[in-house]
Design a protein around this motif. Structure first.
Motif, PDB file in Angstrom:
ATOM      1  N   LYS A   1      37.202  44.749  51.380  1.00  0.00           N
ATOM      2  CA  LYS A   1      38.031  45.739  52.070  1.00  0.00           C
ATOM      3  C   LYS A   1      39.234  46.124  51.205  1.00  0.00           C
ATOM      4  O   LYS A   1      39.569  47.301  51.066  1.00  0.00           O
ATOM      5  N   ILE A   2      39.870  45.136  50.604  1.00  0.00           N
ATOM      6  CA  ILE A   2      41.007  45.413  49.729  1.00  0.00           C
ATOM      7  C   ILE A   2      40.538  46.160  48.487  1.00  0.00           C
ATOM      8  O   ILE A   2      41.207  47.090  48.010  1.00  0.00           O
ATOM      9  N   GLN A   3      39.370  45.781  47.958  1.00  0.00           N
ATOM     10  CA  GLN A   3      38.838  46.460  46.774  1.00  0.00           C
ATOM     11  C   GLN A   3      38.636  47.941  47.044  1.00  0.00           C
ATOM     12  O   GLN A   3      38.952  48.786  46.196  1.00  0.00           O
ATOM     13  N   GLN A   4      38.095  48.261  48.225  1.00  0.00           N
ATOM     14  CA  GLN A   4      37.830  49.656  48.543  1.00  0.00           C
ATOM     15  C   GLN A   4      39.121  50.432  48.805  1.00  0.00           C
ATOM     16  O   GLN A   4      39.237  51.593  48.436  1.00  0.00           O
ATOM     17  N   GLU A   5      40.088  49.785  49.441  1.00  0.00           N
ATOM     18  CA  GLU A   5      41.323  50.475  49.797  1.00  0.00           C
ATOM     19  C   GLU A   5      42.316  50.547  48.634  1.00  0.00           C
ATOM     20  O   GLU A   5      43.002  51.554  48.456  1.00  0.00           O
ATOM     21  N   LYS A   6      42.355  49.469  47.854  1.00  0.00           N
ATOM     22  CA  LYS A   6      43.431  49.343  46.877  1.00  0.00           C
ATOM     23  C   LYS A   6      42.918  49.172  45.453  1.00  0.00           C
ATOM     24  O   LYS A   6      43.603  49.536  44.501  1.00  0.00           O
ATOM     25  N   GLY A   7      41.746  48.600  45.320  1.00  0.00           N
ATOM     26  CA  GLY A   7      41.237  48.287  43.988  1.00  0.00           C
ATOM     27  C   GLY A   7      41.410  46.815  43.680  1.00  0.00           C
ATOM     28  O   GLY A   7      41.509  45.968  44.572  1.00  0.00           O
ATOM     29  N   THR A   8      41.438  46.498  42.394  1.00  0.00           N
ATOM     30  CA  THR A   8      41.595  45.120  41.954  1.00  0.00           C
ATOM     31  C   THR A   8      42.492  45.085  40.733  1.00  0.00           C
ATOM     32  O   THR A   8      42.846  46.125  40.180  1.00  0.00           O
ATOM     33  N   ARG A   9      42.855  43.883  40.321  1.00  0.00           N
ATOM     34  CA  ARG A   9      43.524  43.712  39.033  1.00  0.00           C
ATOM     35  C   ARG A   9      42.586  42.953  38.115  1.00  0.00           C
ATOM     36  O   ARG A   9      42.085  41.887  38.465  1.00  0.00           O
ATOM     37  N   ARG A  10      42.360  43.515  36.952  1.00  0.00           N
ATOM     38  CA  ARG A  10      41.526  42.865  35.942  1.00  0.00           C
ATOM     39  C   ARG A  10      42.449  42.228  34.912  1.00  0.00           C
ATOM     40  O   ARG A  10      43.170  42.919  34.208  1.00  0.00           O
ATOM     41  N   SER A  11      42.389  40.935  34.844  1.00  0.00           N
ATOM     42  CA  SER A  11      43.293  40.178  33.980  1.00  0.00           C
ATOM     43  C   SER A  11      42.517  39.623  32.791  1.00  0.00           C
ATOM     44  O   SER A  11      41.605  38.807  32.963  1.00  0.00           O
ATOM     45  N   GLN A  12      42.878  40.060  31.608  1.00  0.00           N
ATOM     46  CA  GLN A  12      42.237  39.598  30.378  1.00  0.00           C
ATOM     47  C   GLN A  12      43.063  38.456  29.787  1.00  0.00           C
ATOM     48  O   GLN A  12      44.245  38.641  29.489  1.00  0.00           O
ATOM     49  N   LEU A  13      42.454  37.304  29.617  1.00  0.00           N
ATOM     50  CA  LEU A  13      43.173  36.121  29.149  1.00  0.00           C
ATOM     51  C   LEU A  13      43.019  36.048  27.626  1.00  0.00           C
ATOM     52  O   LEU A  13      42.144  35.383  27.084  1.00  0.00           O
ATOM     53  N   LYS A  14      43.901  36.738  26.964  1.00  0.00           N
ATOM     54  CA  LYS A  14      43.731  37.086  25.550  1.00  0.00           C
ATOM     55  C   LYS A  14      43.677  35.872  24.626  1.00  0.00           C
ATOM     56  O   LYS A  14      42.831  35.803  23.727  1.00  0.00           O
ATOM     57  N   ASN A  15      44.570  34.918  24.808  1.00  0.00           N
ATOM     58  CA  ASN A  15      44.581  33.767  23.902  1.00  0.00           C
ATOM     59  C   ASN A  15      43.343  32.893  24.083  1.00  0.00           C
ATOM     60  O   ASN A  15      42.769  32.380  23.113  1.00  0.00           O
ATOM     61  N   ALA A  16      42.892  32.728  25.310  1.00  0.00           N
ATOM     62  CA  ALA A  16      41.671  31.956  25.560  1.00  0.00           C
ATOM     63  C   ALA A  16      40.453  32.692  25.008  1.00  0.00           C
ATOM     64  O   ALA A  16      39.522  32.086  24.463  1.00  0.00           O
ATOM     65  N   MET A  17      40.453  34.007  25.148  1.00  0.00           N
ATOM     66  CA  MET A  17      39.365  34.824  24.640  1.00  0.00           C
ATOM     67  C   MET A  17      39.260  34.721  23.112  1.00  0.00           C
ATOM     68  O   MET A  17      38.163  34.571  22.559  1.00  0.00           O
ATOM     69  N   LYS A  18      40.399  34.779  22.444  1.00  0.00           N
ATOM     70  CA  LYS A  18      40.417  34.696  20.980  1.00  0.00           C
ATOM     71  C   LYS A  18      39.936  33.327  20.515  1.00  0.00           C
ATOM     72  O   LYS A  18      39.199  33.213  19.517  1.00  0.00           O
ATOM     73  N   ALA A  19      40.300  32.281  21.248  1.00  0.00           N
ATOM     74  CA  ALA A  19      39.852  30.934  20.894  1.00  0.00           C
ATOM     75  C   ALA A  19      38.333  30.841  20.967  1.00  0.00           C
ATOM     76  O   ALA A  19      37.679  30.274  20.075  1.00  0.00           O
ATOM     77  N   LYS A  20      37.740  31.409  22.021  1.00  0.00           N
ATOM     78  CA  LYS A  20      36.287  31.352  22.156  1.00  0.00           C
ATOM     79  C   LYS A  20      35.586  32.202  21.089  1.00  0.00           C
ATOM     80  O   LYS A  20      34.521  31.838  20.586  1.00  0.00           O
ATOM     81  N   PHE A  21      36.188  33.330  20.756  1.00  0.00           N
ATOM     82  CA  PHE A  21      35.599  34.183  19.727  1.00  0.00           C
ATOM     83  C   PHE A  21      35.577  33.466  18.377  1.00  0.00           C
ATOM     84  O   PHE A  21      34.542  33.397  17.712  1.00  0.00           O
TER      85      PHE A  21
END
Length: 559
Positions: free
Chosen positions: A332-352
């Protein structure tokens, strides 16, 4: 009341494991103990073999960029997160302390802590402690051994509640207990810490969110705090906290688990990403599926932000570590308001750096290794999260929301949708000139990303999703396995397979066709023997499967 708060779900297995571990630590050389000793040695060997699949990474960032007040708030947020960690243990394996007391081998103790219990999460929940049986599908959310049918046929008002557990008394009567009652003491402490942080912060939107989230923890009423979280625009610190994801409930995919992320926003990166959410409606219209399955309009009052994560707790820290988050989950919140997409940059770089690049060097064709790029990896992960907002949330067959219609089959298919529609978004944005780079970078890095994620095993939602994609793409000729045992992308067929799989998944969701989804999982979410052989090569090369964090106030240098 104490038995109510400490589920008996694993007691018989724990008693057996305790007795066997006690026997295993004996110095006697009698033949009676020979089999037990051999069993212990095999388990110790298993753990010694599996523990190195996790690469240690120090979780830190430049805290000098924070204000004085934010540096005061940070330890409070971490303390609140630590409480979520304790609560998740109670949900995943309530007898942690008793179990750890029986284990003398330090590596086994470490492996228990990484997995939040005695089952190897990245090896299809294989037990690695003596005497522990198969992992219960319902964790501690339901009475041990109860069937799905018994819950479904019961007259419980809250039988599929997100914030309660099901209990059975001595007469066999079922009842539900809300989280805020079950864990009242711990939640009150966490709530108090968030309110202390709210008093210190100078950011009005963060103050409002922390206050409302503190109240939500002790009431299980999260809607107001979810809206407040989406309204935050100017905050530098953030915390995602509470019972959020339902992956641990493999019985119904209904009950949520406690977790927390403590985040520091990268405002420059976030500013660069802001434009993409506004493009969702146009991308929705272009989805390669019949019009009736794309009639919904995605919310655009969302944010796409980049963060450095400085603390993981609970569900998100168990086994494979999350590197991007799309919340809230409330449709319901997604349809009315949307979402927040949070990219966890330092963790992502470590995995890459630690995982994806070494995998690509071993399994991606030498001629295509040049296309493995961090920017492509970041974009593929980022648009995976954005793509959760695309497609269909409510069935066209009158079965309600897709989540309700597909029940325990929902999560893995939704993750598969986000994978493939994320790639669809990348393709579309490149054509529009809204994204830079070579499509070969994105497709080849996506292929390497599949090979990274399937190592999580098919007991986990993301693993199932990736195996479906791998097998579907293989059938469509989107890649080939060369005579050298490497994978080579066919870029033209990759694009057409992407569109076909997108349509297939969205149609399944829109129809709320649970039976077909179950059949698809059984036939497509499998690891072929040839692929397993290739994945075993990665293990022999000591390429890690995931990361484990060194984290906390000491690592960050805050008090």
């Amino acid at each position: 009341m104490k038995n109510l708060y400490k589920p008996t779900i694993f007691l018989s297995a724990l008693a057996l494991s305790a007795s066997l571990f006690s026997a295993c630590t004996s110095n006697t050389k009698s033949t009676d103990n020979k089999n037990v000793t051999e069993q212990r040695d095999s388990l110790v060997d298993y753990v010694a073999h599996r523990l190195p699949i996790y690469e240690k990474v120090k979780l830190t960032t430049n805290i000098n960029l924070l204000s004085v007040n934010d540096r005061k708030i940070l330890p409070l947020l971490i303390q609140a997160a630590e409480i979520m960690d304790e609560l998740y243990w109670k949900q995943a394996y309530p007898q942690r302390d008793s179990l750890l007391a029986t284990i003398k081998d330090e590596k086994t103790r470490d492996f228990v802590n990484i997995n939040y219990g005695p089952w190897d999460r990245l090896n299809n929940d294989k037990p690695f402690v003596t005497g522990v049986g198969v992992k219960p599908e319902g964790a501690s959310f339901y009475p041990y051994g109860i069937s799905k049918e018994a819950i479904e046929k019961s007259n419980l008002a809250d039988k599929s509640g997100a914030y309660s557990v099901v209990r059975k008394d001595s007469t066999g009567k079922l009842s539900t207990v809300p989280y805020h009652i079950l864990f009242a003491s711990e939640l009150q402490k966490a709530s108090s810490l968030l309110k202390q942080a709210a008093l210190i912060t100078e950011d009005a939107s963060l103050k409002k969110y922390l206050t409302l989230r503190a109240d939500a923890l002790v009431t299980d009423n999260f809607t107001a705090s979810d809206y407040a979280w989406l309204d935050m625009k100017t905050n530098g610190l953030d915390i995602i906290i509470g019972p959020i994801e339902n992956y641990e409930d493999k019985l119904f995919n209904a009950r949520t688990s406690y977790e927390a992320y403590v985040l520091i926003k990268d405002k420059e990166w976030s500013k660069r990403l802001a434009k993409y959410v506004k493009m969702l409606p146009d991308l929705q219209k272009g989805l390669p599926v019949a019009a009736k399955y794309k009639a919904e309009t995605p919310g655009t009052d969302s944010e796409l932000n980049a963060y450095d994560v400085v603390y993981y707790a609970g569900d998100c820290n168990a086994g494979s570590k999350t590197i991007a988050v799309n919340l809230p989950n409330d449709e319901k919140i997604q349809q009315e308001k949307g979402t927040r997409r949070s990219q966890l940059k330092n963790a992502m770089k470590a995995k890459f750096d630690k995982i994806l690049v070494p995998i690509a060097k071993e399994l991606i064709d030498a001629d295509q290794q040049q296309y493995i790029k961090f920017d492509a990896f970041f974009a593929n992960v980022m648009f995976h999260e954005v793509a959760h907002g695309l497609g269909i949330k409510k069935t066209i067959t009158g079965k309600g929301f897709v989540r309700e219609a597909l029940k325990e089959q929902y999560s893995w298919l939704e993750e598969g949708k986000a994978d493939i529609l994320g790639l669809y978004m990348v393709t579309g944005l490149l054509k529009k000139g809204e994204l830079t780079g070579d499509i070969k970078d994105y497709y080849t890095t996506f292929m390497a990303g599949i090979l990274r994620s399937v190592r999580f095993g098919v007991s986990e939602a993301h693993g199932k999703a990736n195996m479906q994609c791998f097998n579907y793409f293989k059938e469509k000729g989107a890649f080939e396995r060369t005579t050298k045992g490497t994978y080579k992308v066919n870029f033209d067929k990759f694009a057409s397979a992407m569109n076909d799989l997108s349509a297939f998944i969205i149609t399944l969701q829109g129809n709320g066709d649970k039976a077909t989804v179950e059949k698809t999982q059984k036939t497509m979410a499998l690891v072929p023997a040839e692929l397993q052989t290739d994945l075993d090569r990665l293990t022999k090369k000591s390429i890690p499967v995931d990361v484990v964090f060194e984290q906390g106030v000491d690592v960050l240098g805050v008090k």
